[in-house]
Design a protein around this motif. Structure first.
Motif, PDB file in Angstrom:
ATOM      1  N   VAL A 298      -3.845  -3.580   5.771  1.00 49.39           N
ATOM      2  CA  VAL A 298      -4.279  -3.104   4.455  1.00 49.39           C
ATOM      3  C   VAL A 298      -4.986  -4.242   3.723  1.00 49.39           C
ATOM      4  CG1 VAL A 298      -3.527  -2.168   2.242  1.00 49.39           C
ATOM      5  CG2 VAL A 298      -2.356  -1.506   4.347  1.00 49.39           C
ATOM      6  N   PRO A 299      -6.248  -4.044   3.303  1.00 52.78           N
ATOM      7  CA  PRO A 299      -6.959  -5.121   2.602  1.00 52.78           C
ATOM      8  C   PRO A 299      -6.416  -5.306   1.187  1.00 52.78           C
ATOM      9  CG  PRO A 299      -8.299  -3.152   2.650  1.00 52.78           C
ATOM     10  CD  PRO A 299      -7.081  -2.860   3.480  1.00 52.78           C
ATOM     11  N   ALA A 300      -6.493  -6.531   0.705  1.00 53.71           N
ATOM     12  CA  ALA A 300      -6.064  -6.846  -0.658  1.00 53.71           C
ATOM     13  C   ALA A 300      -7.289  -7.041  -1.543  1.00 53.71           C
ATOM     14  CB  ALA A 300      -5.210  -8.115  -0.660  1.00 53.71           C
ATOM     15  N   ALA A 301      -7.168  -6.664  -2.806  1.00 53.27           N
ATOM     16  CA  ALA A 301      -8.308  -6.770  -3.721  1.00 53.27           C
ATOM     17  C   ALA A 301      -7.808  -6.779  -5.154  1.00 53.27           C
ATOM     18  CB  ALA A 301      -9.281  -5.603  -3.506  1.00 53.27           C
ATOM     19  N   GLY A 410      -5.010   5.125  -2.804  1.00 48.55           N
ATOM     20  CA  GLY A 410      -5.019   4.662  -1.418  1.00 48.55           C
ATOM     21  C   GLY A 410      -3.848   3.756  -1.106  1.00 48.55           C
ATOM     22  N   TYR A 411      -3.591   2.785  -1.991  1.00 52.70           N
ATOM     23  CA  TYR A 411      -2.447   1.896  -1.773  1.00 52.70           C
ATOM     24  C   TYR A 411      -1.140   2.681  -1.777  1.00 52.70           C
ATOM     25  CZ  TYR A 411      -5.026  -2.510  -2.174  1.00 52.70           C
ATOM     26  OH  TYR A 411      -5.860  -3.581  -1.953  1.00 52.70           O
ATOM     27  N   ALA A 412      -0.995   3.603  -2.737  1.00 59.00           N
ATOM     28  CA  ALA A 412       0.240   4.390  -2.819  1.00 59.00           C
ATOM     29  C   ALA A 412       0.426   5.256  -1.576  1.00 59.00           C
ATOM     30  CB  ALA A 412       0.214   5.254  -4.080  1.00 59.00           C
ATOM     31  N   ALA A 413      -0.666   5.868  -1.101  1.00 59.06           N
ATOM     32  CA  ALA A 413      -0.572   6.735   0.068  1.00 59.06           C
ATOM     33  C   ALA A 413      -0.166   5.953   1.310  1.00 59.06           C
ATOM     34  CB  ALA A 413      -1.901   7.445   0.298  1.00 59.06           C
TER      35      ALA A 413
END
Length: 496
Positions: A298-301, A410-413
């Motif tokens: 998972v990419p961080a931003a 997206g992060y939550a999913a």
């Protein structure tokens, strides 16, 4: 002697103050022109301000790094490790009709920007004409009455409008900003098609795995049906057990038929995305129930980085810049326009004298024209331009907020689906174990077939649910990469 000196002194006075007065008027006129030009210019542009959070609330185990977001490669789909997907994505750039449409709109916007810039250059025209005419005999007071004359004409003309009040400059800035927005639109369309293709492809592969699972289940149910039928013939099982086993088998076959229809429709969607007729496109089914593709990290931003990473956000910002420049165009309408013209050529009544010096003609001069009264049309035009700027700024902020929402979703999913998949995997393993025990007990006559039937349905449902979760994980991963802008690298733009 004194009178003579006084006279000479008075004669010298105008000669000394004349140039000073001329320079003063010139400076005043220049200052006035600069002041008016400043009034006509577009307002200084800054992207609309928007209050963004420092971090994503749903990032969870993927916090942002102080040095910037994790790099997402331009060919981000390769992170899933599927060679077939790589080949399909490569066809998007050359075959997608949706992308071709976006590129054509970009070329149109670039052409309009070039057309706007052409106003900086003088317009030169040329023409040639021949005319033979006769004047009526009954015209009084005309020297050519009753005569037939020829007129040979060759002319060249040039005109140029100096951009005194910024109308041309603002028009060019608006056109260039719209062209930049169209370029970002192309990137957004490209990313959208790439993500849609990846989603559909993972959907096809997920259905392939479900189909393989259903096929294995059908084979197992067929064996169970034979077992139940043999037990019925031996007087151990009832006719109802046979009917239940057959119903379970046929129901699974029906599910397989419906699944194959869904796969066919997704395959047709893939054909459209790669720009090929659905009738000629086919994708060989994957073998087995394994998962060759891998979930990338998972990419961080950071939220503020969306302003640099999302092409749709960049496009919305460029449209705000274009709307700001249009205010300058509307302001310039309040001021006169200056046109410098030059024309000349040759004109004669006979070819013999056409190229002689007396046949020459020319004209040179400026023309200043402005509107004195228009019933409020120009004021309404400026109000309209300002309203369009406000609308563009609101659209920009809405795009940014929607982008933040998509990333948070997206992060939550990804986090929720990971937890759900872990639990579902245990549930599927437990269901399979329970089915194995139930079948063994049925063979020994310890339980009725109805118990086995329930266990079969539960096991199949758990396995399909696990596969559905795997597909949702892949879809969520693609969605997050898209929400973060994919591998797009924004083009540098200059604020007008």
């Amino acid at each position: 002697m004194l009178n003579t000196s006084a006279t000479e002194h008075r004669k010298k006075q105008p000669a000394r103050h004349g140039p000073l007065r001329h320079r003063a008027w010139h400076a005043l006129a220049t200052g006035l022109a600069i002041l008016l030009a400043g009034c006509a210019a577009a307002p200084p542009y800054q992207p609309p301000a928007i209050d963004l959070p420092a971090v994503y609330k749903e990032a969870g185990a993927s916090p942002a790094k102080p040095g910037g977001p994790d790099a997402i490669a331009p060919d981000w789909w390769r992170a899933y490790g599927d060679a077939t997907l790589d080949r399909l994505e490569a066809r998007v750039e050359v075959s997608s009709e949706t992308l071709r449409k976006a590129v054509a709109l970009l070329q149109d916007a670039q052409a309009q920007a070039r057309a706007a810039r052409s106003a900086y250059v003088p317009t030169v025209t040329a023409g040639a004409a021949f005319n033979r005419s006769r004047v009526s005999d009954n015209v009084v007071g005309r020297s050519l009455a009753g005569k037939t004359t020829n007129d040979y004409l060759l002319s060249v003309g040039a005109s140029w409008e100096p951009d005194l009040f910024g109308r041309i400059g603002s028009t060019v800035n608006a056109a260039e900003a719209r062209a930049q927005a169209s370029a970002e639109d192309v990137a957004a369309v490209r990313l959208g098609v790439q993500a849609a293709l990846a989603d559909d492809y993972f959907g096809v592969r997920s259905l392939d795995r479900e189909a393989a699972l259903l096929q294995q289940t059908i084979e197992a149910y067929t064996s169970v049906l034979e077992l139940v039928t043999n037990r019925y013939r031996g007087g151990i099982a009832t006719e109802g057990d046979v009917a239940q086993a057959r119903a379970q088998l046929e129901s699974t076959r029906a599910q397989l038929s419906d699944l194959r229809l869904n796969r066919t429709q997704l395959e047709h969607a893939l054909a459209t995305l790669v720009g090929e007729p659905a009738s000629r496109f086919s994708l060989a089914p994957a073998e087995g129930t394994g998962h060759p593709e891998q979930l990338p990290r998972v990419p961080a931003a950071l939220p503020t980085q969306l302003l640099e990473r999302r092409p749709d956000v960049a496009a919305a910002e460029r449209r705000v810049a274009a709307a700001n420049a249009q205010i300058g165009v509307a302001r310039a309408a309040f001021f006169p326009s200056l046109m410098l013209t030059l024309g000349g050529g040759l004109e004669s009544s006979s070819l013999a004298s056409w190229l002689s010096a007396p046949s020459r003609f020319w004209a040179l001069g400026p023309a200043l024209a402005g509107t004195l009264l228009d019933g409020g049309r120009r004021r309404a035009g400026e109000d309209s331009a300002r309203a369009q700027f406000d609308a563009s700024a609101a659209a920009y902020r809405s795009t940014v907020l929607r982008a933040v929402q998509e990333v948070e979703d997206g992060y939550a999913a990804i986090q929720a689906l990971q937890d759900e998949a872990n639990s579902q995997r245990i549930a599927a393993q437990s269901s399979a174990r329970a089915l194995s025990i139930g079948l063994d007990r049925y063979r020994k006559g310890a339980v009725a077939y109805l118990d086995v039937n329930v266990l079969q349905a539960a096991s199949l449902s758990s396995e399909r649910a696990l596969e559905t979760l795997r597909r949702r994980q892949l879809t969520a991963s693609v969605g997050l990469i898209k929400a973060l802008g994919g591998g797009w690298e924004g083009s540098a733009t200059t604020a007008n």
